[in-house]
Design a protein around this motif. Sequence first.
Motif, PDB file in Angstrom:
ATOM      1  N   HIS A 254       0.825  -1.205   0.000  1.00  0.00           N
ATOM      2  CA  HIS A 254       0.000   0.000   0.000  1.00  0.00           C
ATOM      3  C   HIS A 254       0.865   1.263   0.000  1.00  0.00           C
ATOM      4  O   HIS A 254       0.484   2.278  -0.583  1.00  0.00           O
ATOM      5  CB  HIS A 254      -0.928   0.004   1.217  1.00  0.00           C
ATOM      6  N   GLN A 255       2.022   1.194   0.637  1.00  0.00           N
ATOM      7  CA  GLN A 255       2.902   2.353   0.650  1.00  0.00           C
ATOM      8  C   GLN A 255       3.506   2.652  -0.713  1.00  0.00           C
ATOM      9  O   GLN A 255       3.863   3.794  -0.999  1.00  0.00           O
ATOM     10  CB  GLN A 255       4.037   2.135   1.662  1.00  0.00           C
ATOM     11  N   GLN A 256       3.622   1.621  -1.565  1.00  0.00           N
ATOM     12  CA  GLN A 256       4.269   1.831  -2.859  1.00  0.00           C
ATOM     13  C   GLN A 256       3.500   2.791  -3.755  1.00  0.00           C
ATOM     14  O   GLN A 256       4.079   3.392  -4.663  1.00  0.00           O
ATOM     15  CB  GLN A 256       4.463   0.489  -3.588  1.00  0.00           C
ATOM     16  N   LEU A 265      10.183  -3.512  -2.766  1.00  0.00           N
ATOM     17  CA  LEU A 265       9.090  -4.470  -2.554  1.00  0.00           C
ATOM     18  C   LEU A 265       9.457  -5.844  -3.107  1.00  0.00           C
ATOM     19  O   LEU A 265       9.207  -6.865  -2.457  1.00  0.00           O
ATOM     20  CB  LEU A 265       7.815  -3.951  -3.210  1.00  0.00           C
ATOM     21  N   PHE A 266      10.046  -5.897  -4.303  1.00  0.00           N
ATOM     22  CA  PHE A 266      10.470  -7.178  -4.871  1.00  0.00           C
ATOM     23  C   PHE A 266      11.533  -7.831  -3.992  1.00  0.00           C
ATOM     24  O   PHE A 266      11.535  -9.056  -3.807  1.00  0.00           O
ATOM     25  CB  PHE A 266      10.990  -6.980  -6.289  1.00  0.00           C
ATOM     26  N   ALA A 267      12.441  -7.033  -3.450  1.00  0.00           N
ATOM     27  CA  ALA A 267      13.462  -7.582  -2.555  1.00  0.00           C
ATOM     28  C   ALA A 267      12.824  -8.145  -1.290  1.00  0.00           C
ATOM     29  O   ALA A 267      13.235  -9.207  -0.789  1.00  0.00           O
ATOM     30  CB  ALA A 267      14.482  -6.498  -2.210  1.00  0.00           C
ATOM     31  N   ALA A 268      11.806  -7.465  -0.763  1.00  0.00           N
ATOM     32  CA  ALA A 268      11.133  -7.951   0.437  1.00  0.00           C
ATOM     33  C   ALA A 268      10.409  -9.271   0.169  1.00  0.00           C
ATOM     34  O   ALA A 268      10.468 -10.201   0.978  1.00  0.00           O
ATOM     35  CB  ALA A 268      10.147  -6.894   0.931  1.00  0.00           C
ATOM     36  N   VAL A 269       9.725  -9.358  -0.960  1.00  0.00           N
ATOM     37  CA  VAL A 269       9.027 -10.606  -1.304  1.00  0.00           C
ATOM     38  C   VAL A 269      10.025 -11.748  -1.468  1.00  0.00           C
ATOM     39  O   VAL A 269       9.765 -12.889  -1.060  1.00  0.00           O
ATOM     40  CB  VAL A 269       8.197 -10.409  -2.587  1.00  0.00           C
ATOM     41  N   THR A 270      11.179 -11.450  -2.050  1.00  0.00           N
ATOM     42  CA  THR A 270      12.215 -12.485  -2.201  1.00  0.00           C
ATOM     43  C   THR A 270      12.691 -12.978  -0.843  1.00  0.00           C
ATOM     44  O   THR A 270      12.856 -14.187  -0.628  1.00  0.00           O
ATOM     45  CB  THR A 270      13.398 -11.923  -3.002  1.00  0.00           C
ATOM     46  N   MET A 271      12.908 -12.067   0.089  1.00  0.00           N
ATOM     47  CA  MET A 271      13.368 -12.468   1.418  1.00  0.00           C
ATOM     48  C   MET A 271      12.314 -13.279   2.162  1.00  0.00           C
ATOM     49  O   MET A 271      12.645 -14.138   2.984  1.00  0.00           O
ATOM     50  CB  MET A 271      13.755 -11.229   2.233  1.00  0.00           C
ATOM     51  N   VAL A 272      11.046 -13.024   1.881  1.00  0.00           N
ATOM     52  CA  VAL A 272       9.985 -13.813   2.518  1.00  0.00           C
ATOM     53  C   VAL A 272       9.889 -15.192   1.890  1.00  0.00           C
ATOM     54  O   VAL A 272       9.637 -16.191   2.577  1.00  0.00           O
ATOM     55  CB  VAL A 272       8.640 -13.063   2.392  1.00  0.00           C
TER      56      VAL A 272
END
Length: 298
Positions: A254-256, A265-272
């Motif tokens: 939502h912040q994006q 955001l893509f980096a965060a999804v990768t880490m998850v």
Amino acid sequence: MTTETLPQPAPAAAPRHQASTSLGGWLTRALINLFLGLWALVVIFPMVWLVYTSFKTDQEIFFNPWSLPTSLQWDNFVRAWVSAHIGDYFLNSLIVVLPSLVLILLLGSMAAYVLARFPFPGNRVIFYLFLSGMLFPVFLALVPLFFLVKNLGMLNSYVGLILVYVAYSLPFSVFFLTGFFKTLPSELHEAGIIDGANQYQVFFLIMLPLAQPGLVSIGIFNFLGMWNQYILPLVLMSDPARYLLTQGLAYMLHQQYYMNDWSGLFAAVTMVMVPTLITYVIFQGQIQKGITVGALKG
């Protein structure tokens, strides 16, 4: 005196239906392999695309979405971990998931062992009560669950969410492990009793180690389910400081719309995604073994 050589019979030709059957089997296997290959491509490609996209800049994501990154942007992961608080959400998820997993395996294995090895009045009733818990959609329980946790004073607390996770995961765990404990040889239980061991020693020292494949299988299933759970934390954990990873990712998404940090955001999804993928790759052999043993002997 001459002997006439009798003509040898010609070798019988292979029946036509056998040739057609072998050709049909080959075509069937080829179609199955083609389907599995396409399915693997459909599953693997998005993950590969996600990983190498997480190393791009925002401009490359929008203007060259399918190309490889020109240079690896490690700063994306630093921003996601620190600025977007993915590190805090990661820790919060571990605080909730790991104790929940330990309690599920302990309580589920104890209940399943008793239901599988000790016949007593009401045994089947208790088992079917656990089984009925799998048929109850969690969405129907959200409103009463919210007020129950609130009245207990556990709203926005790790303990409350842990207890809900345990209660939510126990029915399937007991159902799975009950069938697994039935496959274990009863002679070992009897030998332990004859040697002077009590029921607790037999369970923890003999039966529980033998049930390791089943425990690993159900443990991985529950870990993946709780790690990716979104609806329960969304209802029971409204404090932003205690957000779990799924909530943090939704909040970051939502912040994006205002920050435009899509590479973060893509980096965060990768880490998850990476922890769940690594967990499955490491334990996939034991998962398959546990499922196979339960299916063949259950």
